[in-house]
Enzyme design. Structure first.
Site: not given
Ligand SMILES: Cc1cc2nc3c(=O)[nH]c(=O)nc-3n(C[C@H](O)[C@H](O)[C@H](O)COP(=O)(O)OP(=O)(O)OC[C@H]3O[C@@H](n4cnc5c(N)ncnc54)[C@H](O)[C@@H]3O)c2cc1C
Ligand SMILES: Cc1cc2nc3c(=O)[nH]c(=O)nc-3n(C[C@H](O)[C@H](O)[C@H](O)COP(=O)(O)O)c2cc1C
Ligand code: FES
Lengths: 287, 307
Positions: B24, B48-49, B73-74, B76, B133, B168, B247
């Site tokens: 995601s 994407k979340g 630090a998008i 979300l 979150c 997750k 990773g």
């Protein structure tokens, strides 16, 4: 050898994405030379990239072998296309990635993805194109000047600002293109002493008889002044922005820039919506 | 002709043709990378979340590179569940790989509401819930840091959907196994380990943090040893399948996770570096199994030997 030939890429039954042509290509360098203070020019051949690229578009370059440090690709504007298929990148060595790039020699291999993003919207016939570049901001403007001079439909005036004469590069090639060129250096070692937007102010004090369009690339402060100037003179202006990019492909959402008040979205993404924006789309207060 | 190895794996009721899934937030809404390969060839796709309402995300800079890693630090940022269902899903469903939606909320109720919305639409194979979150009802402490809260969120989602629920986990906890067993006990069908690890980077010249948000999540090769360790611990603690990530850059990295006991793996940051990573991992696993005379990938999963 692939064990499963059925896994070999078959053409997808659908095309979506952005309907844009982009490729990932491994290319061997034709040359990679220092041409000014911390400034390098890299060249490689790619028929695919050269035939699809538009001025203002960029490439995501992987640095040599698949290194894990630096990890990410680096974005670079397409500096120009020569001899049909020769693609050029003009770059400033500023950190780990670009110094690694500068260590590459002829025949070394890099991987490039492109052409990416939206290029400059070309001027209408008979409009005057005013190109304003600060430092390495010259990179995409050279390609624009190439295309405009080839089409011969517009007068091209180029204002370039550098901090000192040692950074001044590609002047001979620009003169060969036949553009009207004005240079500034902050230390006065070459051309007009001062910053490029001061010169622009002097030369562009009023709208003039011919309609002009401004194209600018350079540091944010410079772009902001250019945008203000364009607003004052009610001229169309396009700016090429940078942003921190992880992917260049619209999937990380890292390259956000704040949209101007009244735009439909809170942020634009430099790699998808840009890197060239009409200057009115951007919130200059926070850039 | 040599018989091809069988790469298919089961994540509960979810059947994947191979264990390679895109993570995601690193694969857009699923179709952006189609110029590079056909996503139908993947085990599954996680988008994407998504949240109930569109989210603008954080101010820039949102990303910074650190040694072998990426700090993000998008915030979300996403288009919201409704726009996803209306605009993205119709094209996505043409892909012949299961589509998994990743969801997050600010309150337990938001998670439940998202599950209800997703339950009604076809073409979504499973729900992955992001519990890394902040919980606005609990002073902004992440849902995933407390076993009770993690279980509460999971339970509410499970009760509102018939689709398999994957949780997750957040790695920034004292003992990840307590969270893992808590979500398992309330009906999670699988667990993804791990989300990004909290981190920072500072520009010493300007003395500013490199992210406008000050802190961000670290991903990429830098976190792989930590992620492997966390997968190893969670695999030992639960009986439901574990999906490993953190990773993974190539098929050898993927094999490490499978050997430690992950039933499937996700590819995240690597998509940015090489958009074909996920498909190259599928090819790499196929070749590896052929070379090593492994006829079924399940023979590798959990195959870690002891000294
Ligand atoms: C669309 C686009 C086109 C670009 N075109 C060119 C070009 O034609 N020529 C050129 O020289 N550079 C260009 N850049 C900038 C170039 O990508 C960065 O200078 C390069 O990524 C730095 O990599 P590095 O590893 O050497 O430096 P790093 O170690 O990553 O950083 C060194 C310094 O550069 C700054 N920096 C790094 N990346 C960026 C960025 N994306 N935006 C602003 N500051 C950054 C860092 O804050 C740091 O101070 C472009 C950027 C974008 C987004
Ligand atoms: C730019 C970026 C955006 C992400 N967005 C999300 C998200 O929306 N939801 C989520 O659960 N995880 C998100 N993640 C976490 C990844 O899915 C993954 O768990 C993490 O990056 C570790 O895997 P990797 O090292 O392979 O990237 C994001 C990661 C990155 C780098
Ligand atoms: S750089 Fe990843 S979305 Fe623009």
């Amino acid at each position: 050898m692939l064990a499963d030939q059925s896994l070999v890429l078959k053409a997808p039954r659908y095309t979506f994405g952005y309907g844009k042509k982009m490729v990932e290509e491994t290319v061997a360098l034709k040359s990679n030379q220092q041409i000014g203070k911390n400034i390098w020019l890299m060249e490689f051949r790619s028929t695919l990239l050269a035939s699809h690229a538009k001025p203002g578009q960029f490439l995501m370059v992987h640095l040599g072998e698949r290194t894990k440090d630096p990890l990410l690709r680096r974005p670079f504007s397409i500096h120009g296309i020569q001899e049909g298929d020769k693609v050029m990148i003009l770059y400033n060595v500023v950190g780990a990635g670009t110094s690694l790039l500068s260590s590459l020699k002829e025949h070394d291999i890099i991987s490039v993805i492109g052409p990416l993003g939206n290029g400059f919207a070309l001027p209408r016939p008979s409009e005057r194109a005013i190109l304003v570049g600060g430092g390495i901001g010259l990179a995409p403007l050279f390609f624009l000047a190439q295309v405009l001079q080839k089409d011969q439909r517009n007068t091209v005036t180029l204002f370039l600002g550098f901090s000192t004469s040692q950074e001044v590069v590609r002047i001979q090639q620009l003169e060969e293109l036949g553009v009207n060129l004005s240079l500034t250096t902050e230390d006065g070692s070459l051309g007009f002493k001062g910053i490029v937007t001061d010169l622009l102010d002097q030369r562009l004090s009023n709208k003039g008889p011919i309609k002009s369009v401004i194209y600018a690339c350079g540091p944010p402060q410079m772009l902001k002044k250019v945008a203000q100037k364009a607003t004052t003179l009610s001229l169309r202006s396009y700016v090429s922005l940078e942003g921190y990019m992880a992917c260049g492909l619209g999937i990380c959402l890292g390259c956000a820039v704040k949209a101007a008040h009244g735009e439909t979205k809170p942020y634009y993404y430099v790699c998808q919506d840009g890197p060239v924006f009409p200057s009115g789309m951007i919130d200059w207060e926070v850039l | 002709m040599a018989v091809l190895p069988d790469l298919s794996v089961d994540i509960g009721d979810l059947k994947l043709k191979n264990p390679v899934i895109t993570a995601s937030g690193t694969f857009g809404y699923g179709t952006e990378l189609t110029p590079f390969f056909d996503p139908s060839l993947l085990g599954a796709i996680i988008v994407k979340g998504l949240s109930l309402r569109p989210m603008p995300g954080n101010p820039p800079p949102r990303i910074a590179e650190t040694p072998c890693g990426l700090l993000n630090a998008i915030g979300l940022a996403n288009i919201g569940i409704q726009a996803f269902i209306e605009e993205k899903l119709p094209v996505l469903t043409k892909i012949e790989a299961p589509v998994i939606t990743n969801i997050y909320g600010h309150t337990v109720k938001e998670y439940a509401d998202l599950a209800k919305k997703i339950e009604k639409v076809e073409g979504i194979a499973a729900i992955e819930i992001n519990i890394s979150c902040p919980n606005v009802e609990k002073g902004g402490i992440a849902f995933g840091t407390d076993p009770d809260t993690a279980a509460a969120v999971t339970e509410r989602v499970v009760n509102n959907t018939t689709k398999p629920v994957i949780v997750k986990l957040a790695p920034n906890v004292t003992d990840i196994t307590t969270i893992a067993t808590a979500v398992e006990s309330v009906g999670a069908k699988a667990i993804s380990v791990t989300n990004t690890i909290l981190g920072m980077a500072v520009d010493v010249t300007t003395r500013l943090p490199k992210l406008a948000n000050i802190v961000g999540g670290l991903s990429g090769p830098a976190i792989k040893p930590i992620a492997l360790y966390l997968v190893h611990k969670v695999v030992a603690a639960v009986t439901i399948p574990v999906i490993g990530l953190g990773g993974i850059m190539d098929y050898r990295d993927a094999l490490e996770f499978l050997l430690v006991g992950a039933r499937a793996i996700q590819v995240g940051t690597a998509n940015f570096v090489n958009p074909k990573t996920a498909i190259e991992i599928v090819h790499g696993l196929t070749d590896f199994c052929s070379r090593e005379k492994v006829s079924n990938i399940n023979q590798i999963i959990g195959g870690l030997k002891t000294m």
